[in-house]
Design a protein around this motif. Structure first.
Motif, PDB file in Angstrom:
ATOM      1  N   VAL A  69       0.850  -1.194   0.000  1.00  0.00           N
ATOM      2  CA  VAL A  69       0.000   0.000   0.000  1.00  0.00           C
ATOM      3  C   VAL A  69       0.886   1.244   0.000  1.00  0.00           C
ATOM      4  N   ASP A  70       0.568   2.200  -0.858  1.00  0.00           N
ATOM      5  CA  ASP A  70       1.327   3.452  -0.899  1.00  0.00           C
ATOM      6  C   ASP A  70       0.996   4.280   0.345  1.00  0.00           C
ATOM      7  N   LEU A  71       2.007   4.469   1.197  1.00  0.00           N
ATOM      8  CA  LEU A  71       1.792   5.172   2.461  1.00  0.00           C
ATOM      9  C   LEU A  71       1.913   6.680   2.349  1.00  0.00           C
ATOM     10  N   SER A  74      -0.022   9.558   4.404  1.00  0.00           N
ATOM     11  CA  SER A  74      -0.670   9.046   5.612  1.00  0.00           C
ATOM     12  C   SER A  74      -0.033   9.658   6.862  1.00  0.00           C
TER      13      SER A  74
END
Length: 466
Positions: A69-71, A74
């Motif tokens: 998942v591309d963080l 975040s």
């Protein structure tokens, strides 16, 4: 604006110098991810100390990702990732679930690099990779990676470990070389193995360009400076990128990334040769057209019938207008052409011809700009402009003519405005205006109109869709 810059501006108190340090790190950290066989996430502390923002992410090219998942973007509140908090406070590498490496800026810790290791079966190069990665991570914590002068070849992607890697000791001798690195040097004509050899001596010996050897090749390949160089000979081309390894200020040699760019350079040379050929073709076409125009003018002087003389002279002028396009293309061949330069050339031609029509003092100018225009549009549009300017010189009885160029998102506009006697009533379109209408409405699928201009004169308007 990149996500790193946007997040840094909106959520942190980093200054311009600190942001430059982060840009430099992100531009070079693919090397660390490949060697550490890890995903790397750059976390930045928020301006109010409430937590962390993920500003950048790089995945290794040497193994599958462990962070699918591309963080980026975040938020993690303070206290949730203990390793990040500890690395920020202590300024040292911390381990608690993930390995957290502080990113040292000019005056303080400006971020933390979280290393998410990828699980995979160990290979014969893994031990060497891990050793180099450990040194590079320590250098990041110390603020010495990427080192000054380290960079990549402008216009190319950053080098990756998979392209080829060589480890040098503190004397510049090869400790190990990956199979791709050895293949790259064999492409240059190297027969012996690289192991235990002096890479600087090998690189300079393989250089075969005319003139003196570029001393930067020996410095980069020998691990004496961090940076980029290219080794080129008749057999191939190989780029080398070196990074000095000096964790704790101790010289531990260097790592040299190699990339075989032989095919890329050959394609570049082929394109250069093709451009030169196209340029020569346009130059010869221009010369031939000018010769035809001169012959038509010469023939017109030998004809007794006035109507025939004028027809030959106008044919010569039209050929000269086409030659003007090829004259510009001969200087810069491509899919587009500087149309302003073409119009300027047509204006000069019109001034030269004006005395033949008793308009020696007429002022002919250009206003505005069209900029770059596709070559398939430039030729018919130039012909139309030439006809309109010549028509105004010959028939308008004007003291000034202005070619007005305009451009917007979906339209190219050309107006030829004079201060002469205006549009005659009734208007009978001669061959020149018929040519313009055919070029604009049929070839270019545009619109052409001829109107009175207040307080006097004529405005010829051409509109071409883009």
């Amino acid at each position: 604006m990149s996500s790193l810059e946007r997040i840094a501006e909106e959520r942190t108190d980093l200054d311009a110098e600190e942001l430059d340090r982060l840009r430099s790190l992100v531009g070079a950290w693919a090397l660390v991810a490949d060697l550490a066989v890890s995903d790397l996430v750059l976390w930045l502390p928020t301006w109010n100390g409430a937590g962390w923002m993920a500003a950048a992410l790089v995945r290794p090219a040497t193994a599958p990702t462990s962070v699918p998942v591309d963080l980026v973007g975040s938020f993690v509140p303070k206290g949730r990732e203990v390793a990040l908090d500890r690395a920020l406070v202590t300024g040292r590498i911390s381990r608690n679930g993930v390995e957290a490496v502080p990113v040292r800026g000019p005056h303080r810790i400006i971020g933390v690099l979280a290393r998410h290791a990828v699980s995979r079966a160990p290979g014969h190069l893994d031990e060497s990779y891990r050793e180099i990665a450990s040194m590079l991570l320590q250098m990041i914590a110390e603020g010495s990676f990427p080192p000054p002068g380290y960079g990549v070849d402008p216009g190319s992607a950053p080098p990756r470990v998979g392209d080829g890697i060589i480890r040098l000791d503190d004397e510049g001798r090869v400790m190990f070389a990956s199979p791709n690195a050895m293949s790259a040097f064999r492409r240059l004509g190297l027969a012996p193995a690289l192991q235990d050899s002096n890479l600087a001596h090998i690189a300079t010996r393989l250089w075969r360009r005319p003139g003196p050897v570029d001393e930067r090749i020996a410095l980069v390949a020998g691990g004496r400076v961090s940076g980029h160089a290219e080794i080129d000979n008749a057999s191939g081309s190989v780029t080398v990128h070196s990074v000095l390894l000096n964790p704790g200020g101790v010289n531990r040699g260097a790592v040299v990334l190699t990339r075989d760019v032989t095919d890329l350079r050959r394609r570049e040379r082929a394109l250069i040769s093709k451009d030169a050929t196209i340029r020569e073709v346009h130059h010869r076409v221009k010369n031939n057209l000018q010769t035809v125009s001169a012959l038509l003018r010469l023939q017109s002087r030998r004809v007794d019938a006035e109507e025939a003389r004028q027809a030959l002279a106008e044919a010569g002028r039209r050929v000269s207008a086409i030659a003007a396009v090829h004259e510009i293309l001969a200087q810069d061949p491509g899919e587009e052409i500087d149309f302003d330069a073409v119009v300027d050339r047509l204006v000069v031609l019109a001034r030269d011809l004006a005395p033949a029509f008793g308009a020696a003092d007429i002022a002919i100018t250009r206003d505005g700009s069209l900029g770059e225009v596709p070559t398939d549009v430039a030729s018919p549009l130039a012909m139309a402009v030439s006809e309109l300017v010549h028509n105004a010189v010959e028939h308008a009885g004007a003291s000034s003519i202005c070619v007005v160029l305009t451009r917007d998102a979906d339209r190219l506009g050309v107006e030829v405005v004079d201060n002469g006697g205006g549009v005659p009533e009734p208007l009978v379109e001669g061959l020149g205006l018929q040519i313009v209408r055919s070029l604009v409405e049929e070839d270019l699928e545009g619109m052409f109109s001829l109107d009175h201009c207040e307080p006097q004169g004529t405005r010829a308007t051409v509109a071409i869709p883009t």
